[in-house]
Design a protein around this motif. Structure first.
Motif, mmCIF file in Angstrom:
data_model
loop_
_atom_site.group_PDB
_atom_site.id
_atom_site.type_symbol
_atom_site.label_atom_id
_atom_site.label_comp_id
_atom_site.label_asym_id
_atom_site.label_seq_id
_atom_site.Cartn_x
_atom_site.Cartn_y
_atom_site.Cartn_z
ATOM 1 N N LEU A 46 0.823 -1.195 0.000
ATOM 2 C CA LEU A 46 0.000 0.000 0.000
ATOM 3 C C LEU A 46 0.860 1.250 0.000
ATOM 4 O O LEU A 46 1.888 1.314 0.668
ATOM 5 C CB LEU A 46 -0.916 0.020 1.233
ATOM 6 C CG LEU A 46 -1.872 -1.164 1.364
ATOM 7 C CD1 LEU A 46 -2.698 -1.013 2.634
ATOM 8 C CD2 LEU A 46 -2.777 -1.266 0.155
ATOM 9 N N GLN A 77 -4.392 -1.143 -3.583
ATOM 10 C CA GLN A 77 -4.873 -0.304 -2.488
ATOM 11 C C GLN A 77 -6.397 -0.252 -2.465
ATOM 12 O O GLN A 77 -7.017 -0.301 -1.397
ATOM 13 C CB GLN A 77 -4.297 1.107 -2.636
ATOM 14 C CG GLN A 77 -2.787 1.169 -2.474
ATOM 15 C CD GLN A 77 -2.255 2.492 -2.954
ATOM 16 O OE1 GLN A 77 -1.856 2.626 -4.112
ATOM 17 N NE2 GLN A 77 -2.245 3.463 -2.066
ATOM 18 N N TYR A 81 -7.375 1.116 7.147
ATOM 19 C CA TYR A 81 -6.674 1.281 5.863
ATOM 20 C C TYR A 81 -5.522 2.266 6.001
ATOM 21 O O TYR A 81 -4.398 2.017 5.549
ATOM 22 C CB TYR A 81 -7.654 1.764 4.808
ATOM 23 C CG TYR A 81 -7.005 2.162 3.506
ATOM 24 C CD1 TYR A 81 -6.695 1.208 2.544
ATOM 25 C CD2 TYR A 81 -6.718 3.494 3.247
ATOM 26 C CE1 TYR A 81 -6.081 1.574 1.350
ATOM 27 C CE2 TYR A 81 -6.094 3.867 2.058
ATOM 28 C CZ TYR A 81 -5.787 2.907 1.123
ATOM 29 O OH TYR A 81 -5.182 3.286 -0.051
ATOM 30 N N ALA A 140 -1.514 1.554 5.577
ATOM 31 C CA ALA A 140 -0.751 2.274 4.572
ATOM 32 C C ALA A 140 0.442 2.975 5.195
ATOM 33 O O ALA A 140 1.545 2.985 4.630
ATOM 34 C CB ALA A 140 -1.652 3.283 3.858
#
Length: 250
Positions: A11, A145, A241, A245
């Motif tokens: 990511l 992603q 998320y 990342a």
């Protein structure tokens, strides 16, 4: 998740100040999917529900320190008065308001998109068809992603509904090509094509939380606590998320 795919580990690291694009679908004269009561009268619609969830999500994100850009923050249809040919294909149609949504998010520099919708079914045994689906596009440079974001949105939405006592059918994380007309990408998520003059520049996922045509799920959608739970589920998906990342950054 497509067969053979694993959760991606590459990511893109996000900036410290994350700007989230929140896209409540439809609006104004575009009601989206509709629910009809026993007398055959429409009592609520997709546009209303996803706007409320989107506004709740936006406030939750701001409370946590995220930036938010919404494609609409009220009950209106984008580009309805101006009727501009925004995508440059020579005429004014629904694709122009979809292109305007993309342009809004690109201009703001959003880091990711979450688009909010409800599903619908027409046919026999309508109350047997329900569940939760999240879409992503695999034809983008950042498709891994988008896949991860979609996985998290699906996971948290199902969990939130289960905690409310409803075991929603897991209809899976799916390619956007499965969402509507075969071989046509969702404009908000997909690459440039004859309808999309300027593609989105960030990962995105589109969730259809429940079926408005399923009576059990329709009753759930009319409950304030359910709408709040769905908004919080999206917040948690976004936070997971972002955390992933950032952990993969330098």
């Amino acid at each position: 998740v497509p067969a053979g795919r694993r959760a991606p580990t590459d990511l893109r690291p996000l900036a410290r100040a994350v700007l989230v694009g929140v896209d409540p679908g439809h609006g104004g004269r575009d009601l989206g999917a509709r629910h009809f009561n026993a007398d055959g009268h429409m009592d609520f619609n997709e546009s209303q529900v996803v706007l409320e969830i989107g506004l709740r999500l936006a406030q939750l994100l701001r409370d946590r320190g995220y930036g938010v850009v919404m494609t609409r923050d009220g009950d209106y249809y984008l580009n309805d008065k101006e009727k501009l040919d925004i995508n440059g294909d020579g005429w004014y149609d629904e694709m122009d308001q979809l292109q305007q949504r993309v342009d809004i998010l690109n201009a703001a520099g959003a880091d990711l998109i979450v688009s909010l919708h409800l599903n619908a079914y027409e046919g026999e045994d309508v109350n047997e068809v329900g569940g939760t689906t999240t879409y992503y596009c695999a034809a983008r440079p950042f498709s891994d992603q988008s896949l991860r974001l979609a996985q998290l949105v699906q996971e948290h939405t199902l969990r939130a509904l289960a905690e409310l006592g409803y075991a929603s059918r897991d209809r899976g994380v799916r390619l956007d090509l499965e969402a509507g007309t075969p071989d046509e990408h969702l404009i908000l998520l997909g690459p440039e094509d004859e309808d999309c003059a300027r593609a989105s520049k960030m990962p995105g996922a589109l969730v259809e939380s429940l079926f408005i045509t399923n009576e059990t799920e329709a009753r759930l959608m009319q409950q304030e606590d359910v709408r709040e739970a769905l908004a919080r589920a999206l917040l948690e998906a976004i936070e997971d998320y972002v955390a992933e990342a950032r952990s993969d950054g330098p």
